[in-house]
Motif scaffolding. Structure first.
Motif, PDB file in Angstrom:
ATOM      1  N   LEU A 102      11.070  56.880  57.183  1.00  0.00           N
ATOM      2  CA  LEU A 102      10.865  56.573  55.772  1.00  0.00           C
ATOM      3  C   LEU A 102       9.584  55.789  55.528  1.00  0.00           C
ATOM      4  CD1 LEU A 102      14.480  55.489  54.760  1.00  0.00           C
ATOM      5  CD2 LEU A 102      13.513  57.782  54.963  1.00  0.00           C
ATOM      6  N   ILE A 103       9.017  55.210  56.576  1.00  0.00           N
ATOM      7  CA  ILE A 103       7.881  54.312  56.417  1.00  0.00           C
ATOM      8  C   ILE A 103       6.553  54.991  56.738  1.00  0.00           C
ATOM      9  CG2 ILE A 103       6.888  52.110  57.152  1.00  0.00           C
ATOM     10  CD1 ILE A 103       9.721  51.260  57.944  1.00  0.00           C
ATOM     11  N   GLU A 104       6.524  55.759  57.816  1.00  0.00           N
ATOM     12  CA  GLU A 104       5.267  56.352  58.249  1.00  0.00           C
ATOM     13  C   GLU A 104       5.510  57.649  59.008  1.00  0.00           C
ATOM     14  OE1 GLU A 104       3.378  53.749  61.008  1.00  0.00           O
ATOM     15  OE2 GLU A 104       5.166  53.490  62.232  1.00  0.00           O
ATOM     16  N   GLU A 105       4.465  58.454  59.086  1.00  0.00           N
ATOM     17  CA  GLU A 105       4.524  59.671  59.886  1.00  0.00           C
ATOM     18  C   GLU A 105       4.126  59.314  61.309  1.00  0.00           C
ATOM     19  OE1 GLU A 105       2.468  63.004  58.345  1.00  0.00           O
ATOM     20  OE2 GLU A 105       3.153  62.715  56.282  1.00  0.00           O
ATOM     21  N   SER A 106       5.053  59.452  62.226  1.00  0.00           N
ATOM     22  CA  SER A 106       4.797  59.068  63.611  1.00  0.00           C
ATOM     23  C   SER A 106       5.769  59.810  64.513  1.00  0.00           C
ATOM     24  CB  SER A 106       4.959  57.553  63.787  1.00  0.00           C
ATOM     25  OG  SER A 106       6.286  57.160  63.470  1.00  0.00           O
ATOM     26  N   ASP A 107       5.747  59.474  65.798  1.00  0.00           N
ATOM     27  CA  ASP A 107       6.694  60.041  66.751  1.00  0.00           C
ATOM     28  C   ASP A 107       7.871  59.091  66.916  1.00  0.00           C
ATOM     29  OD1 ASP A 107       4.895  62.102  67.128  1.00  0.00           O
ATOM     30  OD2 ASP A 107       3.979  61.173  68.902  1.00  0.00           O
ATOM     31  N   TYR A 108       9.003  59.630  67.347  1.00  0.00           N
ATOM     32  CA  TYR A 108      10.130  58.760  67.662  1.00  0.00           C
ATOM     33  C   TYR A 108       9.741  57.899  68.864  1.00  0.00           C
ATOM     34  CZ  TYR A 108      13.217  61.638  64.718  1.00  0.00           C
ATOM     35  OH  TYR A 108      13.807  62.293  63.666  1.00  0.00           O
ATOM     36  N   PRO A 109       9.893  56.576  68.775  1.00  0.00           N
ATOM     37  CA  PRO A 109       9.507  55.700  69.888  1.00  0.00           C
ATOM     38  C   PRO A 109      10.567  55.617  70.982  1.00  0.00           C
ATOM     39  CG  PRO A 109      10.297  54.385  68.069  1.00  0.00           C
ATOM     40  CD  PRO A 109      10.292  55.812  67.584  1.00  0.00           C
ATOM     41  N   VAL A 110      11.747  56.203  70.731  1.00  0.00           N
ATOM     42  CA  VAL A 110      12.874  56.098  71.659  1.00  0.00           C
ATOM     43  C   VAL A 110      13.644  57.416  71.702  1.00  0.00           C
ATOM     44  CG1 VAL A 110      13.165  53.616  71.289  1.00  0.00           C
ATOM     45  CG2 VAL A 110      14.378  55.244  69.811  1.00  0.00           C
ATOM     46  N   TYR A 111      14.586  57.483  72.647  1.00  0.00           N
ATOM     47  CA  TYR A 111      15.556  58.572  72.683  1.00  0.00           C
ATOM     48  C   TYR A 111      16.832  58.106  71.971  1.00  0.00           C
ATOM     49  CZ  TYR A 111      12.982  60.979  76.456  1.00  0.00           C
ATOM     50  OH  TYR A 111      12.037  61.637  77.207  1.00  0.00           O
ATOM     51  N   ALA A 112      17.554  59.049  71.412  1.00  0.00           N
ATOM     52  CA  ALA A 112      18.892  58.783  70.880  1.00  0.00           C
ATOM     53  C   ALA A 112      19.810  59.858  71.436  1.00  0.00           C
ATOM     54  CB  ALA A 112      18.899  58.821  69.356  1.00  0.00           C
ATOM     55  N   SER A 113      20.859  59.451  72.145  1.00  0.00           N
ATOM     56  CA  SER A 113      21.785  60.424  72.725  1.00  0.00           C
ATOM     57  C   SER A 113      23.222  59.988  72.476  1.00  0.00           C
ATOM     58  CB  SER A 113      21.534  60.593  74.229  1.00  0.00           C
ATOM     59  OG  SER A 113      21.599  59.354  74.901  1.00  0.00           O
ATOM     60  N   ALA A 114      24.095  60.956  72.275  1.00  0.00           N
ATOM     61  CA  ALA A 114      25.493  60.676  71.966  1.00  0.00           C
ATOM     62  C   ALA A 114      26.212  60.130  73.198  1.00  0.00           C
ATOM     63  CB  ALA A 114      26.185  61.941  71.472  1.00  0.00           C
ATOM     64  N   LEU A 115      26.949  59.046  73.008  1.00  0.00           N
ATOM     65  CA  LEU A 115      27.786  58.498  74.078  1.00  0.00           C
ATOM     66  C   LEU A 115      29.159  59.157  74.076  1.00  0.00           C
ATOM     67  CD1 LEU A 115      27.031  54.669  73.865  1.00  0.00           C
ATOM     68  CD2 LEU A 115      26.599  56.145  75.830  1.00  0.00           C
ATOM     69  N   THR A 116      29.601  59.544  72.898  1.00  0.00           N
ATOM     70  CA  THR A 116      30.905  60.170  72.704  1.00  0.00           C
ATOM     71  C   THR A 116      30.708  61.359  71.765  1.00  0.00           C
ATOM     72  OG1 THR A 116      31.355  58.769  70.777  1.00  0.00           O
ATOM     73  CG2 THR A 116      32.080  57.939  72.926  1.00  0.00           C
ATOM     74  N   PRO A 117      31.714  62.220  71.589  1.00  0.00           N
ATOM     75  CA  PRO A 117      31.580  63.275  70.581  1.00  0.00           C
ATOM     76  C   PRO A 117      31.173  62.655  69.243  1.00  0.00           C
ATOM     77  CG  PRO A 117      33.507  63.686  71.921  1.00  0.00           C
ATOM     78  CD  PRO A 117      32.993  62.325  72.326  1.00  0.00           C
ATOM     79  N   THR A 118      30.114  63.165  68.663  1.00  0.00           N
ATOM     80  CA  THR A 118      29.475  62.509  67.522  1.00  0.00           C
ATOM     81  C   THR A 118      29.142  63.511  66.423  1.00  0.00           C
ATOM     82  OG1 THR A 118      28.521  60.781  68.941  1.00  0.00           O
ATOM     83  CG2 THR A 118      27.418  61.184  66.844  1.00  0.00           C
ATOM     84  N   LEU A 119      29.228  63.047  65.190  1.00  0.00           N
ATOM     85  CA  LEU A 119      28.796  63.852  64.043  1.00  0.00           C
ATOM     86  C   LEU A 119      27.721  63.069  63.306  1.00  0.00           C
ATOM     87  CD1 LEU A 119      29.133  66.300  62.121  1.00  0.00           C
ATOM     88  CD2 LEU A 119      30.816  64.944  60.867  1.00  0.00           C
ATOM     89  N   ILE A 120      26.579  63.706  63.076  1.00  0.00           N
ATOM     90  CA  ILE A 120      25.483  63.056  62.367  1.00  0.00           C
ATOM     91  C   ILE A 120      25.143  63.836  61.107  1.00  0.00           C
ATOM     92  CG2 ILE A 120      24.448  61.924  64.370  1.00  0.00           C
ATOM     93  CD1 ILE A 120      22.517  64.284  64.598  1.00  0.00           C
TER      94      ILE A 120
END
Length: 237
Positions: A102-120
């Motif tokens: 929402l702030i700037e156009e950039s790359d994701y600085p981190v990974y995000a991975s599901a620990l459990t079955p997840t809905l996003i």
């Protein structure tokens, strides 16, 4: 106005799934803006089910969408210059991922991975910009609430200032328990999703030191093992 109970996430999650009751218009980042503004772009939101260990987005990948976790839990981590995986945070249902979109156009600085079955549920930058153009209050709310968030995160750094590994570990365990644990009398019960090495990255200590500190916390009654679960006691008032 579309009610939260009629959210399309329920259809995707399937019968019996326990979804967080809040949709985008009701999370902290947009507090103070009219929740009904999100109804105008509901059809443009991307819902996705993830299995445990599925990667939601990757470090270095162009950041195009922000996500709301409707069900499950997500690990935030990164790979350092030496190739080590560093666990940075655990997010639960009701939390956001990729707010920097929402702030700037950039790359994701981190990974995000599901620990459990997840809905996003995701909103991309262009869709969000259309929302702000139609409802400027949403943009103003983001600026105001991000400022508050910075103050909150500054306070969380206090855990790492504790001189003893035991106290740092205990504060991190309480933080994780508050996010993904089940409240019980005197504390929280959590099906702990992290290894001792990953906890070490959160605490700032080696795995062997974490194992020793965890034993001391058990001796003090602050932590108890309960089969596959860990009980974390609340701090004495």
């Amino acid at each position: 106005m579309m009610s939260e109970s009629s959210c399309l996430c329920e259809q995707i999650a399937g019968p019996g799934a326990e979804l967080h009751p809040k949709c985008f218009g009701h999370v902290w980042l947009f507090e103070g803006a009219p929740p009904e503004a999100w109804d105008t772009i509901s059809a443009d939101l991307a819902r996705k089910k993830c299995a445990a260990e599925d990667v939601i987005f990757s470090q270095g990948e162009p950041a195009e969408s922000m996500y709301l976790i409707k069900m499950g839990s997500v690990k935030i981590w990164k790979v350092d210059e030496e190739g080590r995986e560093l666990t940075l945070d655990i997010r639960k249902a009701g939390d956001l991922l990729g707010e920097s979109v929402l702030i700037e156009e950039s790359d994701y600085p981190v990974y995000a991975s599901a620990l459990t079955p997840t809905l996003i549920c995701g909103v991309d930058r262009s869709t969000f910009e259309k929302l702000v153009e139609a409802h400027p209050q949403v943009g103003l709310a983001v600026i105001r609430n991000l400022s508050k968030r910075i103050d909150y995160l500054t306070g969380k750094l206090g855990a790492l200032s504790e001189p003893s590994i035991e106290e740092r570990l205990y504060k991190v365990l309480v933080n994780v328990a508050e996010q993904v644990g089940t409240p019980e009398s005197g504390g929280w019960s959590i099906a702990f999703p992290l290894t001792h090495e990953e906890i070490g990255f959160l605490v700032g200590a080696h795995r062997v030191s974490i194992t020793r500190a965890l034993k001391k916390l058990k001796d003090l009654g602050k932590v108890k093992s309960q089969g596959k679960y860990i009980f974390v006691a609340r701090a004495a008032a």
